[in-house]
Every structure is written in C-alpha cells, then in structure tokens.
Scaffold this motif. Sequence first.
Motif, short mmCIF file in Angstrom:
data_model
loop_
_atom_site.label_atom_id
_atom_site.label_comp_id
_atom_site.label_asym_id
_atom_site.label_seq_id
_atom_site.Cartn_x
_atom_site.Cartn_y
_atom_site.Cartn_z
N GLU A 131 57.68 41.48 41.71
CA GLU A 131 57.29 40.66 40.56
C GLU A 131 56.74 39.28 40.93
O GLU A 131 56.02 38.68 40.15
CB GLU A 131 58.48 40.50 39.60
CG GLU A 131 58.87 41.76 38.86
CD GLU A 131 59.83 42.63 39.65
OE1 GLU A 131 60.30 43.65 39.10
OE2 GLU A 131 60.13 42.30 40.83
N TRP A 132 57.08 38.78 42.11
CA TRP A 132 56.58 37.46 42.50
C TRP A 132 55.30 37.56 43.33
O TRP A 132 54.64 36.55 43.57
CB TRP A 132 57.64 36.70 43.30
CG TRP A 132 57.85 37.19 44.71
CD1 TRP A 132 58.75 38.11 45.12
CD2 TRP A 132 57.14 36.78 45.88
NE1 TRP A 132 58.65 38.33 46.47
CE2 TRP A 132 57.67 37.51 46.97
CE3 TRP A 132 56.12 35.88 46.13
CZ2 TRP A 132 57.21 37.37 48.27
CZ3 TRP A 132 55.65 35.73 47.43
CH2 TRP A 132 56.19 36.47 48.48
N VAL A 166 65.52 35.53 30.58
CA VAL A 166 64.21 35.55 31.23
C VAL A 166 64.33 35.04 32.66
O VAL A 166 63.90 35.69 33.62
CB VAL A 166 63.19 34.69 30.45
CG1 VAL A 166 61.83 34.73 31.13
CG2 VAL A 166 63.09 35.17 29.01
N VAL A 167 64.91 33.86 32.82
CA VAL A 167 65.07 33.30 34.15
C VAL A 167 66.24 32.32 34.14
O VAL A 167 66.41 31.55 33.20
CB VAL A 167 63.78 32.62 34.65
CG1 VAL A 167 63.38 31.45 33.76
CG2 VAL A 167 63.90 32.17 36.10
N PHE A 171 66.22 37.61 36.86
CA PHE A 171 65.44 36.75 37.74
C PHE A 171 65.98 35.33 37.71
O PHE A 171 66.50 34.85 36.70
CB PHE A 171 63.97 36.74 37.32
CG PHE A 171 63.33 38.10 37.37
CD1 PHE A 171 62.92 38.65 38.58
CD2 PHE A 171 63.18 38.86 36.22
CE1 PHE A 171 62.36 39.92 38.63
CE2 PHE A 171 62.62 40.12 36.25
CZ PHE A 171 62.20 40.65 37.47
N PHE A 194 62.36 32.25 44.35
CA PHE A 194 62.74 33.13 43.25
C PHE A 194 63.76 34.15 43.73
O PHE A 194 63.77 34.54 44.91
CB PHE A 194 61.51 33.85 42.69
CG PHE A 194 60.61 32.96 41.88
CD1 PHE A 194 60.82 32.79 40.51
CD2 PHE A 194 59.55 32.29 42.48
CE1 PHE A 194 60.00 31.97 39.76
CE2 PHE A 194 58.73 31.46 41.74
CZ PHE A 194 58.95 31.30 40.38
N LYS A 206 65.72 37.94 42.56
CA LYS A 206 65.80 39.11 41.67
C LYS A 206 67.14 39.79 41.90
O LYS A 206 67.58 39.94 43.05
CB LYS A 206 64.67 40.09 41.95
CG LYS A 206 64.73 41.37 41.08
CD LYS A 206 63.59 42.31 41.41
CE LYS A 206 63.65 43.58 40.57
NZ LYS A 206 62.52 44.49 40.85
N HIS A 232 54.42 35.10 34.46
CA HIS A 232 54.48 36.56 34.63
C HIS A 232 55.85 37.10 34.22
O HIS A 232 55.92 38.13 33.54
CB HIS A 232 54.18 36.90 36.09
CG HIS A 232 54.19 38.35 36.40
ND1 HIS A 232 53.37 39.26 35.75
CD2 HIS A 232 54.93 39.08 37.29
CE1 HIS A 232 53.59 40.48 36.23
NE2 HIS A 232 54.54 40.39 37.15
N LEU A 233 56.92 36.42 34.61
CA LEU A 233 58.26 36.87 34.24
C LEU A 233 58.45 36.80 32.73
O LEU A 233 59.09 37.68 32.13
CB LEU A 233 59.31 36.01 34.94
CG LEU A 233 59.35 36.09 36.46
CD1 LEU A 233 60.46 35.21 37.02
CD2 LEU A 233 59.51 37.53 36.94
N LEU A 266 56.65 39.84 31.25
CA LEU A 266 57.41 41.07 31.47
C LEU A 266 58.52 41.21 30.44
O LEU A 266 58.76 42.30 29.90
CB LEU A 266 58.03 41.06 32.87
CG LEU A 266 57.10 41.31 34.06
CD1 LEU A 266 57.89 41.23 35.36
CD2 LEU A 266 56.40 42.66 33.95
N THR A 267 59.19 40.12 30.16
CA THR A 267 60.30 40.15 29.21
C THR A 267 59.82 40.44 27.80
O THR A 267 60.52 41.08 27.00
CB THR A 267 61.06 38.82 29.24
OG1 THR A 267 61.41 38.50 30.59
CG2 THR A 267 62.34 38.89 28.41
N TRP A 319 60.01 47.01 27.26
CA TRP A 319 60.80 46.53 28.39
C TRP A 319 62.14 47.24 28.49
O TRP A 319 62.59 47.65 29.55
CB TRP A 319 61.00 45.04 28.26
CG TRP A 319 61.83 44.43 29.35
CD1 TRP A 319 63.09 43.96 29.25
CD2 TRP A 319 61.45 44.24 30.71
NE1 TRP A 319 63.53 43.47 30.47
CE2 TRP A 319 62.53 43.64 31.37
CE3 TRP A 319 60.30 44.52 31.44
CZ2 TRP A 319 62.50 43.32 32.72
CZ3 TRP A 319 60.27 44.21 32.78
CH2 TRP A 319 61.35 43.60 33.39
#
Length: 222
Positions: free
Chosen positions: A32-33, A126-127, A160, A171, A173, A206-207, A210-211, A216
């Motif tokens: 993902e990164w 999300v993060v 993430f 980052f 995961k 991007h993250l 994705l969420t 998802w």
Amino acid sequence: MVQVIAAHNLELHDVEARFGLQQSTDPAFFPEWQGVAMALDERDLYWLDKAKANFLSLIKYRLHEEVVKMSILAPLLAVSGLGTAPFVPKAEKQVEVTFPNQDSDADGEMIRGRIDLLVLYQNLWVVTIETKPQQSDVLEALPQALTYMMASPDEALPLFGLLTNGRHFMFVKLLKQPQPVYGLSELFTLFRQGNEMHQVTAILQHLGKLTMELDWKKRKVG
C-alpha cells in the motif's frame, strides 16, 4: 488489583511477546505504500515545502512532540484531506488492553496509553499516528503504535500507522488474523533532495481512499 502498564514504557520485544506479533520483511506484505502516484497541485506542494523549510529551521533546538504535531502533522493532514470530513481526527484517544492472569486467580495486567492522533472514517481506523520529539529515533514510536493498533476493534481489516519525529517518517501495516503480523515501509526523511513529505502525503491520501472504497469490508485481507 490489575497491574497497569504505561504503553510508552514498553519496548518492541515486550509488545511482540505479549501479542504474539511477528514482523514480515516481504515487500509483498505491504504494497500500500509502494508506487503511489502523487496528485498534488501547486498550492499543496507550496505548503508542504513551506512546512519542511520551517521545521528544518528549528531542528537546532530540542522540540517537544507537540511542536512536531503543529508544524508537520497539521499540514500533512490538511493537504492529504485526512483532516476534514468525512474523516474525523481524534487526539489523545485513550486505549486499554487487558491481559488476564492465566496462571492463578490473581488479577492480570492492563496496558494503558493514549494515541497521539487517530483518523477515523465511519468508525474504521484509517491511520494511527504516533509522534516523538524530533531528537528521538522515529522507531521509538513503534511499540506504542503497534499496541494501539492491536487494540483496534477491527479484526479482519488491515490497519495502518504512521510514525514520525518530524524529521523522519515510517508507515506501519498490521494484520491481526490469522497470526498478528506487521510490516514497515522504507524510511522517508526531510534530509534528502526534494521533499519526501510529498510522498508521505500521497500515501496518506491513498490509505484514505482505500478505506472509503464501498467494497472495503468485503475485501480479502492478506
């Protein structure tokens, strides 16, 4: 009485042992990164470049992590879009993880801490962002970040995190099932030519995308 352990006192070895965590070094585990295309306009680039210049002008001083949040995280969230609806940033969210005592009737242990910044989307994490003072090694934030991510209610979805001391970014995961496994991105730094805050911002965007994908929850994790 339950023994309370402060999350910031845990070392990486402690966290891996308590949660049965393993680290994956397989590049395919954390795609993902990697190779994220940037879609930043001139205004975005200007503010990120300004943030880099401002922060580097201060690194001769011992900066508290609150300064890192203000000068680095604020522009990252603003430009990436994670600082505005439908995303909801939560600061200093308290997290508790309980470990029952398996050997006796005595009370067990509880890890307690506060997430520096958690970005949510419809109750999905999300993060998870963990900051440290700029004079600290960025990896000092990893044990806390993993602990907080393991406390997430999401069991099947990938989680993430972002570690930063203002100068460096990394980052994380995490997959909880079937076996807790985590992986790390490469290190992004302000000390190279150009501005790697651009890439960090693009990955955060991007993250977020994705969420927000409608399917998802139906995705296979792995």
